[in-house]
Write an enzyme that holds these catalytic residues in place. Structure first.
Site, PDB file in Angstrom:
ATOM      1  N   GLY A 146       0.817  -1.203   0.000  1.00 16.44           N
ATOM      2  CA  GLY A 146       0.000   0.000   0.000  1.00 16.44           C
ATOM      3  C   GLY A 146       0.850   1.252   0.000  1.00 16.44           C
ATOM      4  CE1 TYR A 152       6.715  -2.598   4.226  1.00 17.34           C
ATOM      5  CE2 TYR A 152       5.980  -1.039   2.565  1.00 17.34           C
ATOM      6  CZ  TYR A 152       5.696  -1.996   3.514  1.00 17.34           C
ATOM      7  OH  TYR A 152       4.393  -2.358   3.750  1.00 17.34           O
ATOM      8  CG  HIS A 158       5.825   0.498   6.782  1.00 16.20           C
ATOM      9  ND1 HIS A 158       4.985   0.890   7.788  1.00 16.20           N
ATOM     10  CD2 HIS A 158       5.207   0.837   5.617  1.00 16.20           C
ATOM     11  CE1 HIS A 158       3.894   1.453   7.272  1.00 16.20           C
ATOM     12  NE2 HIS A 158       4.015   1.446   5.962  1.00 16.20           N
TER      13      HIS A 158
END
Length: 268
Positions: A146, A152, A158
């Protein structure tokens, strides 16, 4: 090459569905044989329970791993499990196609792993990692996120994508013997516009056409570890995820040392 695509998305018109469809089209076009396990369409049973066994060693107390081995060795696994295992025997390459859910795979895909990668078939004592039951086959993740790549990154909100994927690529695929190819990641597919999704499809087509030339990810072999299954002195962690975690472990150790030093100074 024989390719099995295990597809886990509830909506056929989804972007995951588009990635699955282009994989079937491209791989078939260049002469590969392709089979698809569409888990939602199959209404695949995700719960591991007594119904997985046509006969049991201990009917009054379920020890799932023991019953798995017994059923596998005595041809007593449920028919849907046996059918998926036959597909895996046939396949040279496994592609898992899914959206990232809660930093992992959807429950139906995890259930497929729980039920299909039975002890005796995919792993057992002395049969794991570089000696796993599916040794000699290759596997690849293809999934959507998403959020964009930056979230990331190693310093992203994240966390490093290699750490996110470690339980899947190492703990599932490599554990049962697969040579794991670098993943195809459709970043921000859920929130990106049409242009981004079209670019992902073009990129995926390129990846698919290059599959036979793609080098697997590096995983340490058994001889790189000592009797406690730690990397031997002088051997640097090189596996994606393990390498990143080793770096973070050093940071944590350094922070702990700083805190210890601070405590010592206060004590003085």
């Amino acid at each position: 090459m024989n390719v099995l695509i295990v597809y886990a998305h509830h909506e056929p018109k989804s972007f995951n569905g588009a990635l699955k469809d282009i994989a079937v089209a491209v791989l078939t076009e260049v002469g590969h044989q392709v089979k698809v396990s569409d888990l939602y369409a199959m209404n695949f049973k995700a719960i591991a329970d007594r119904a997985d066994f046509k006969e049991m060693l201990e009917p009054d107390y379920l020890k799932y791993g023991i019953e798995q081995r017994h059923a596998y060795e005595n041809d007593a696994l449920a028919d849907d499990i046996k059918a998926e295992q036959e597909k895996l025997r046939w396949a040279d390459l496994l592609i898992l196609q899914f959206p990232i859910y809660w930093f992992s795979v959807p429950a139906i895909l995890k259930g497929w792993v729980d039920r299909v990668f039975t002890t005796g078939f995919a792993y057992s004592k002395g049969m794991s990692y570089d000696t796993g039951g599916l040794k000699g086959k290759r596997a690849m993740l293809s999934f959507t996120t998403g959020d964009p790549f930056d979230t990331y990154a190693h310093n992203g909100r994240h966390g490093d994508i290699d750490i996110v994927l470690w339980p899947i690529q190492n703990g599932i695929l490599r554990f049962v013997g697969f040579d794991v190819l670098p993943p195809f990641i459709a970043w921000s597919a859920a929130r990106g516009g049409q242009e981004i999704r079209e670019r992902h499809l073009v990129d995926y087509r390129g990846r698919l056409l290059a599959l036979e030339r793609t080098e697997p990810l590096f995983f340490h072999l058994a001889e790189d570890y000592n009797e406690s299954w730690r990397l031997r002195p002088g051997i640097e962690a090189r596996t994606p995820g393990q390498r990143t975690m080793a770096r973070d472990e050093c940071v944590s150790l350094r922070n702990a040392q700083v805190l210890q030093l601070g405590s010592s100074l206060l004590a003085e």
